[in-house]
Design an enzyme around this catalytic site. Sequence first.
Site, short mmCIF file in Angstrom:
data_model
loop_
_atom_site.label_atom_id
_atom_site.label_comp_id
_atom_site.label_asym_id
_atom_site.label_seq_id
_atom_site.Cartn_x
_atom_site.Cartn_y
_atom_site.Cartn_z
N TYR A 111 -11.01 -10.06 -4.16
CA TYR A 111 -9.92 -10.98 -3.86
C TYR A 111 -10.49 -12.40 -3.82
CZ TYR A 111 -6.96 -6.90 -2.89
OH TYR A 111 -6.25 -5.74 -2.98
N ALA B 205 3.57 -0.22 0.42
CA ALA B 205 4.89 -0.54 0.98
C ALA B 205 5.65 0.75 1.35
CB ALA B 205 5.69 -1.37 -0.01
N HIS C 81 -0.54 -0.28 -6.38
CA HIS C 81 -1.17 0.04 -5.10
C HIS C 81 -0.38 -0.53 -3.92
CE1 HIS C 81 -4.46 0.80 -2.30
NE2 HIS C 81 -4.19 -0.40 -1.81
N TYR C 82 0.08 -1.77 -4.08
CA TYR C 82 0.86 -2.36 -2.99
C TYR C 82 2.26 -1.75 -2.92
CZ TYR C 82 -2.89 -5.24 -1.54
OH TYR C 82 -4.10 -5.63 -1.03
N HIS C 83 2.72 -1.27 -4.06
CA HIS C 83 3.97 -0.51 -4.06
C HIS C 83 3.80 0.72 -3.15
CE1 HIS C 83 7.64 1.30 -5.77
NE2 HIS C 83 6.97 2.43 -5.62
#
Length: 665
Positions: A456, A304, A299-301
């Site tokens: 989180y 980005a 997801h953070y890929h």
Amino acid sequence: MNKISKYLAIAIARLAGKITAQELKSEAFSLLNLDYPGLEKVKELHQNGKDEEAAKALLKYYRARTHVKTPDVDLSKVKISKQEQEWADDALNHTFFVHKGYQPSYNYGEDINWQYWPVKDNELRWQLHRHKWFGPMGKAYRISGDEKYAKAWAHQYMDWIKKNPLVEIDKEEYELTSGNTFEGAKENMRFAWRPLEVSHRLQDQTSQFLLFLSSPSFTPEFLTEFLVNYHKHAVHIMGNYSKQGNHLLFEAQRMIYAGAFFPEYKNAVTWRKSGIEILNDEIKEQVYDDGGQYELDPHYHLAAINIFCKALYMADANGFRNEFPQSYLDTIESMILFYANICFPDYSNPCFSDAKLGDRGTEVRNYKTWAKLFPQNEQIKYFATEGKSGKQPENLSKAFKATGFYTFRNSWKNDATVMVLKAGPKGEWHNQPDNGTFELWFNGKNLFPDSGAYVYAGDDEVTALRNWFRQTMVHNTLTLDDKTLKTRESVCKYWNAEGDVQTLVTETPSYKGLTHRRTVFFVDNTYFVLVDEAYGDAVGEVNLHYQLAEGKVNLDSKAMTVISDYKGNSNVKLQCFGETPLKMKEEEGWRSTDYRKRVERTALSFNTPKEAKSTARFITIIYPFANQKNVPALSAKFNNKQFSTSNVNVEVKVNRKKRTLKTDF
Ligand code: MG
């Protein structure tokens, strides 16, 4: 007016409810480059001491300004979704949409309490300061023309400024004028002024500015307040960029927004260049040569990729694309292909680390925007058009050795069999200690979905929830005494994606005295054989964990067999064969489908004791099938009697058909 009476005047003004009234902030003129083309009148009036007139002229300038563009808003085509309309309407009563994990939204009081924190999840407190409802209010205003939205927005905007001061404040003065404790204000600053939140506001206020600019509530005085506040935001980021990770990327991209959208500020060019420089550096730092982002989180890929692209769209809209080198574009392209290769045919991604599931519509829209950036790339076009045009990738299986993601794939269509295995380097904050884990898609269904993230960080209670989902033992991998991995640095010892038997050998020095070697054979593009070997001088119980999809699953603890009984044509038989006797144990199983959402599912482990000189060895056959009538009989054994550091050699039988699977490395 002496000091005391000044405080009294402020206190009285506050009591009279005038604290959010807009004042003309002459300071705004000192922040702007008054020689900027179009500001001649503003400069002249300001120099003649006529700041009220100057503010009017400045507002007139902005209302007429057309040369600055933003890719985020097209005023001629403003659309609002039903949900956004609800958020806008709720916000009129101070019920603010803060986080979709906390629904229905909380009410923050008639006199807004920006420190209200009903559940001690940091995200709930941080994200209040992203003002996610302001954009929807702006859209509601543009579409309806109803002044109530603009009036409420301007009021809330000012209320936020007054109650969330950034400046280093004098303790005594603060307590006297605000009625709040100084410690409370300091703690609040940690949330209200965290650079990531500041950057959110910096970006989103460009759209809000456009959406509300024509409103009578957007007065010349308000404009000066806005410009001073916005400037404070940009300066704060410049001095407080996050050290690394996706936060730094977000902040840099938003500084580009600030510099490009408000070129009238004296520092605008510095801001823009600072953002561009960081993105140009970080794209080299945070992205491995194979295209994977270093948080090892799909997801953070994806986030980005979108950050890097957003900076480009802003550059294109305002003519500074040349400030990005070709290598920047090449890296984005490789990140997109990385992403396509680790996703399943329905566009879902593995939920490794803190990844969220996403939805098909959003993913397809992503590809459509990427296709515009890379019109010559036939593969991106293929995903953008859901296979209607372009070309599917020529490869099927693919290894990304630097990032440690390995995909076995027999097709790009929905009925494909796809295993994505994760065994990479240490990884950054969002990474989980799950080396060796995998997800397996078969015939339209994810049979071994990752547990996901759930939440989180926050207070102990919230963090405990997060920690459950981060445990190594709730992944499809091996542990010692169910403990979480101590070392998370896997290496690839062998990879072969050719022929009838595709093979991966990966090794993780999981604990002191215990190394986990996992070999995966993908046989005849049909089934998987996993050979797990735990060697070293550690003593304890070795556990091999599997987590299935929710739904009916039958366990047979004598035959060490797991057979799913899901509706539809995607099921699996899993059978484990140990070198030493195994014990099957059913475990707590959950899968998070969204923030604060989870479903129960079957989880289990195969366990065997390990002595200092012994190696724990398991063979698991994972056989996906479409029809319950064709469930095969399985068996397996080791051919090499001793564990060897240089080869794996096993024999498996599927419906009595014998097969030797071996590899040297
Ligand atoms: Mg996980």
